[in-house]
Motif scaffolding. Sequence first.
Motif, PDB file in Angstrom:
ATOM      1  N   ARG A  22      38.157  46.941  43.994  1.00 56.53           N
ATOM      2  CA  ARG A  22      38.966  47.033  45.206  1.00 56.53           C
ATOM      3  C   ARG A  22      40.050  45.955  45.190  1.00 56.53           C
ATOM      4  N   ALA A  23      41.282  46.369  45.501  1.00 55.44           N
ATOM      5  CA  ALA A  23      42.445  45.481  45.552  1.00 55.44           C
ATOM      6  C   ALA A  23      42.807  44.888  44.187  1.00 55.44           C
ATOM      7  N   SER A  24      42.430  45.569  43.105  1.00 61.40           N
ATOM      8  CA  SER A  24      42.724  45.077  41.755  1.00 61.40           C
ATOM      9  C   SER A  24      44.104  45.532  41.265  1.00 61.40           C
ATOM     10  N   ARG A  25      44.598  44.817  40.274  1.00 61.28           N
ATOM     11  CA  ARG A  25      45.778  45.233  39.513  1.00 61.28           C
ATOM     12  C   ARG A  25      45.267  46.006  38.295  1.00 61.28           C
ATOM     13  N   GLN A  51      43.341  50.030  47.744  1.00 60.90           N
ATOM     14  CA  GLN A  51      44.310  48.926  47.815  1.00 60.90           C
ATOM     15  C   GLN A  51      44.669  48.372  46.419  1.00 60.90           C
ATOM     16  N   TRP A  52      44.890  49.283  45.496  1.00 64.16           N
ATOM     17  CA  TRP A  52      45.229  48.879  44.134  1.00 64.16           C
ATOM     18  C   TRP A  52      46.715  48.596  43.992  1.00 64.16           C
ATOM     19  N   GLU A 114      51.583  40.910  31.547  1.00 60.38           N
ATOM     20  CA  GLU A 114      51.942  41.337  32.908  1.00 60.38           C
ATOM     21  C   GLU A 114      50.844  41.023  33.930  1.00 60.38           C
ATOM     22  N   HIS A 115      49.821  40.310  33.515  1.00 61.35           N
ATOM     23  CA  HIS A 115      48.762  39.833  34.418  1.00 61.35           C
ATOM     24  C   HIS A 115      47.981  40.988  35.069  1.00 61.35           C
ATOM     25  N   PHE A 116      47.520  41.895  34.232  1.00 61.82           N
ATOM     26  CA  PHE A 116      46.637  42.966  34.704  1.00 61.82           C
ATOM     27  C   PHE A 116      45.236  42.699  34.169  1.00 61.82           C
ATOM     28  N   LYS A 165      39.209  43.579  31.351  1.00 61.69           N
ATOM     29  CA  LYS A 165      38.244  44.667  31.227  1.00 61.69           C
ATOM     30  C   LYS A 165      38.944  45.988  30.943  1.00 61.69           C
ATOM     31  N   LEU A 166      38.392  46.754  30.025  1.00 59.42           N
ATOM     32  CA  LEU A 166      38.804  48.132  29.839  1.00 59.42           C
ATOM     33  C   LEU A 166      37.754  49.008  30.493  1.00 59.42           C
TER      34      LEU A 166
END
Length: 329
Positions: A22-25, A51-52, A114-116, A165-166
């Motif tokens: 939840r709320a992750s990039r 909320q991604w 890109e900070h994902f 994480k993949l």
Amino acid sequence: MVWTLLHSRLHQCLQQRFPQLRASRILVAVSGGQDSLCLLHLLNDLTKQWQWHLAVAHCDHRWPTDEGIADHVQRLAQGYKLPYFQRDAQNLPQTEAAARHWRYQALTAIAIEEHFPVVATGHTQSDRAETLLFNLVRGSGSDGLQAMNWVRDLAESHSGKTPIKLIRPLLEISRQETGDFCQQEKLSVWEDVLNEKLTYRRNRIRGELIPYLQKHFNPQVEQNLAQTVELLTAEVAYLEQISEEFYQTLVQSDQKSLDRRRLSQQPLALQRRIIRQFLQNCQSKTANFAQIEQVVNLINAPNRSQTSSLPKQGIVRVEGNFLRYLTVD
């Protein structure tokens, strides 16, 4: 947005397996094919609830057959109003293994830059079944047969605090279902001509073996094989935990010796796992079945018995109550 059965199934799957998202990039890997388009569309529809912050990543092999795919995927990202990132290969060999290895490297690089912290791929139940069959005919053990898990670590994040994480959220959804969904939603699928090339072994499994099994053995073969992978995954995780605990009680302070008396008291399955870990720690390379069996045969062998050469000129020798790893000049 029309809420479909696939929306419900993915939403429930995410609640059960990935509540922390939840709320992750999330960086969505999109090849242009039906599976990745299905995933992108579903995740985009669920964004408001979860909320991604989504973005699209495309890995262009730069093969002649790929001409136009990158532009197509970029237009799709623009249509969803999502950020788009692309990596282009340089002189990439046209093999399954090379392409897969490069794609994971490229996706990892984009995620770090890109900070994902999360990369999502469109692997399906069908991919999981095909991977099981592919590894089975290669002679893989249970570890190889439980490949393609729901989640795996790719690399350390930019901060170094948590790994990237993949995730594979579609592992309970078949390729037939993703295709039906794309047709229903009128999604613009790019048909990759290489998917029909039977010189690629996975394509032969997909195009010939799976249909043969469905027709002559079980129409639900993909689902059943995927369930087998799920069972193996849990069993392998348990065996790994137990063997690690035993390994720590058997290995000596020099990290080059195992107590063979206590090792002999363990079941064969644990003996093999403990020896595999022992050899990997000694020679920084995963041992194959034949090498492991050589050491298993030393557990109750006479003193001074030894293996033939292992990789990097190593041997394992019986010295009293211990199996010792020795480097041979």
